[in-house]
Design an enzyme around this catalytic site. Sequence first.
Site, PDB file in Angstrom:
ATOM      1  CB  SER A 301      -0.923   0.047   1.216  1.00 28.09           C
ATOM      2  OG  SER A 301      -1.404  -1.187   1.558  1.00 28.09           O
ATOM      3  CG  ASP A 312       7.177   5.152 -11.875  1.00 33.00           C
ATOM      4  OD1 ASP A 312       7.778   4.060 -11.988  1.00 33.00           O
ATOM      5  OD2 ASP A 312       5.938   5.270 -12.005  1.00 33.00           O
ATOM      6  CE  LYS A 326      -5.730  -3.196   0.286  1.00 31.10           C
ATOM      7  NZ  LYS A 326      -6.043  -1.833  -0.176  1.00 31.10           N
TER       8      LYS A 326
END
Length: 432
Positions: A301, A312, A326
Amino acid sequence: MGRIVNPLRIRSLPLIAVLTWGLSTLSWADDDENEKKSAALPLEELQLFADVYELIRNNYVEEMDDKTLINLAIRGMLEGLDPHSAYLEPDDFDSLQFNTSGAFGGVGIEVDMHEGLIRVVSPMDGTPAAKAGLLAGDLIFELDGKPVKGMNLKDAIDYLRGEPGSKVELGIFREGSKDPLRFSLVRDEIKVASVRYRMEEGRFGYIRISQFQENTADDVRDAIEELRESNAEGLILDLRNNPGGVLDAAVGVSDAFLNQGVIVSTRGRAPSSVVTFNARPTNTAAGRIPTVVLVNAGSASASEIVAGALQDHKRALIVGTPSFGKGSVQTVLPLKKEFALKLTTARYYTPKGRSIQAEGIEPDIQVSQGTFQATDAESMYYKERDLSRHLNNEKGDDDKKSKKKSTKRSRDFQLAQALTVLKGIVLTQKQP
């Protein structure tokens, strides 16, 4: 619709503290759209439901009151959606809000359902579960001798919670263990300190986040500042076995490392679920200090939001094993009389638009946990300190202390490899 608690609690209802994003207002649709939906109610299916309800109420072997039947029907409807949606009765709702403080009575594990058993997703640092040796992936098949099969997740969680000082016996199936394991845990008041930090080898900062709480981002910033004052040449951010928590904390921690760009976005059917969070230059604490992030299967999470954002943006190297996966958003929707729904309302996406739902964050460098062991060739050699009556180092017991530190670190192979990677990054950046 009322006031909203926890638009992004990124995990199943836990035994550890359940944290909130904050209180806000949620507008699902305008009045005209609601009227259209109301006009399109499936009357035939509702009549079928009413028929089944009457048959159960009149013919079931034991008398059932209307409140119980309605609650069972609501629970069944939500449990059929996904593992994270749930119906919260007043006690559950109170616990959800109370746990935002990070203190509660329990054993300190995050759990979910797996093939009818209760699976340990992550034991929390310093809790009875962690001290007893429970591991991520353990399957609980018995609670105080009672089979878990047939229990729903809420019932199991309620059973495991309790007054500090009371005991609970767990029967555990563990991969690689031939026989079932038995654990006797004494419930305690679980106070999770979400951030711990220290210097490693006198050169590198180490920050461990065990859970994302309301003050986690501020605590991480303070940790970074102190480590930088100690001349840390690089940072290791340890998110292993971190089950997640509050969205604001995940955004804030990411913000401490980023000075621009998207951190995370959420998208669902309701217009209010479409949200994008961006980094702010003024919130950067770590600057461009080289950073390695540690993750494993227990990182979930909010942990995955931070790891995904830094990955990224190429702000950090991710080291370890694939994370839990998740990628869904839960919103707590209050109902009348202190009842509430914890409903999955959206998915979240990394800055590059990746959904990690059921996939997880793939590390840049995969390192499984293990231990250092001397090879047969190495074990043939003796060193000075192995000889009887060898002279002590002039610094006294420093040699022994160094040996103890090395032994301690050898139990954490992933951390040792993360340090190796970080050293390489620092060395590369120093090259002319």
